[in-house]
Design a protein around this motif. Structure first.
Motif, PDB file in Angstrom:
ATOM      1  N   VAL A  93      -0.269  -1.377   4.064  1.00 42.15           N
ATOM      2  CA  VAL A  93      -1.056  -0.518   3.000  1.00 42.15           C
ATOM      3  C   VAL A  93      -1.530   0.854   3.384  1.00 42.15           C
ATOM      4  O   VAL A  93      -1.701   1.670   2.594  1.00 42.15           O
TER       5      VAL A  93
ATOM      6  N   HIS B 172       0.549   4.575   2.462  1.00 44.79           N
ATOM      7  CA  HIS B 172       0.466   4.631   0.782  1.00 44.79           C
ATOM      8  C   HIS B 172      -1.064   5.106   0.329  1.00 44.79           C
ATOM      9  O   HIS B 172      -1.196   6.258  -0.221  1.00 44.79           O
TER      10      HIS B 172
ATOM     11  N   LYS C 232       7.029  -8.299   2.089  1.00 44.07           N
ATOM     12  CA  LYS C 232       7.418  -7.067   2.555  1.00 44.07           C
ATOM     13  C   LYS C 232       8.176  -6.625   3.884  1.00 44.07           C
ATOM     14  O   LYS C 232       8.361  -5.649   4.234  1.00 44.07           O
TER      15      LYS C 232
ATOM     16  N   ARG D  49      -0.928  -2.372  -3.353  1.00 45.42           N
ATOM     17  CA  ARG D  49       0.095  -2.558  -2.560  1.00 45.42           C
ATOM     18  C   ARG D  49       0.523  -4.047  -2.019  1.00 45.42           C
ATOM     19  O   ARG D  49       1.760  -4.327  -1.629  1.00 45.42           O
TER      20      ARG D  49
END
Length: 297
Positions: A104, A107, A247, A293
């Motif tokens: 996270v 970003h 992810k 996120r």
């Protein structure tokens, strides 16, 4: 009795060092010493045991310290009344556990910088409990952390659950004969986990202990991606929040093991002091970005 003297005393106790307190408050060491001595003189008691290393408060000093933290929270509330209307500026000190930081932070920091160009962001990694302690000590303005649902936080810290996610047991693809099992069926495979102090690890330890099973640690290391890579290479079982697994660059080499008697769920929390002043908007933005996120909003 001056607020600056109280602030210096609180910083000395928190840092356990005159020099570190001076650095924290951006003052000289003689200034910190003078302020703490003035505070002791005003109260008529010795607050610090200067014969110990690290520096510690006396018995009455610790009681005074706890009360002074309440005083400083009220001072912060007063400052918020006059500071909330101004633009966000200065330092925004954020805390995240490494478990979610890799997913996270880049970003979030980019978005915050674009929305609040006058802010300087600083980041601290640590276990959730350590981040809470730093926030209590005035070292953080906000933190995103993983705790169980219904977690109660210390007075002066606001906690808002911004998402909920299952904590999954994973193994290298095709490494186990059964993808549906109980802890007793798979625990001997061993685990790839964070070092001691991690909440995930503590929860697993409790679940195993309740069944009279032992914890077999094959490898302990920081970094979720590193752990998942090791699991994918057949080094043991892993624990990972579902959004982080989705992810991961290793996800195609991993499979989720359905452990019927171990299905922990973890909440994603946004934590911050109750009084944020002109940092209210950037902290709220930080919470939204972290939740987005991780697919929680």
């Amino acid at each position: 009795m001056k607020i600056d003297d109280i602030d210096a005393f609180v910083s000395v106790v928190r840092c356990q060092s005159i020099s570190q307190a001076a650095e924290s408050l951006q003052l000289t060491q003689p200034a910190i010493t003078r302020r703490t001595q003035n505070f002791e003189k005003d109260l008529g008691v010795v607050l610090l045991d200067r014969n110990t290393k690290p520096l510690k408060p006396t018995t009455i000093g610790m009681r005074v310290y706890e009360q002074c933290k309440v005083v400083m929270r009220e001072v912060d509330a007063l400052r918020e009344l006059v500071g909330a209307a101004g633009p966000a500026s200065g330092a925004l000190r954020l805390g995240v556990p490494q478990t979610i930081g890799d997913a996270v932070l880049v970003h979030a920091l980019q978005e915050i910088r674009g929305a609040f160009p006058e802010l300087r962001t600083q980041v601290i990694n640590g276990w959730g409990s350590n981040l809470v302690a730093k926030m209590e000590n005035g070292e953080l303005d906000a933190a995103a952390a993983l705790f169980p649902a219904g977690k109660i936080f210390p007075e002066g810290i606001a906690g808002q659950s911004i998402g909920r996610m299952p904590l999954l047991v994973v193994a290298a693809k095709d490494s186990l004969r059964k993808r549906n099992c109980k802890l007793a069926d798979c625990y001997r495979q061993g685990w790839v986990l964070n070092p001691d102090g991690c909440g995930f690890r503590a929860g697993l330890q409790r679940a195993l202990s309740e069944q009279g099973l032992s914890m077999h640690i094959n490898l302990e290391t920081f970094g979720t991606e590193l752990q998942l890579g090791l699991v994918a290479n057949g080094m043991g079982l892993g624990l990972v929040p579902q959004p982080i697994l989705e992810k991961s660059q290793h996800r195609e080499r991993l499979e989720v093991i359905n452990v019927s008697d171990f299905k922990p769920v973890i909440d994603l929390w946004l934590l911050h002091p109750r009084f944020l002043g002109n940092l209210q908007e950037p902290v709220e933005l930080f919470g939204r970005l972290v939740a987005q996120r991780l697919g929680q909003r």
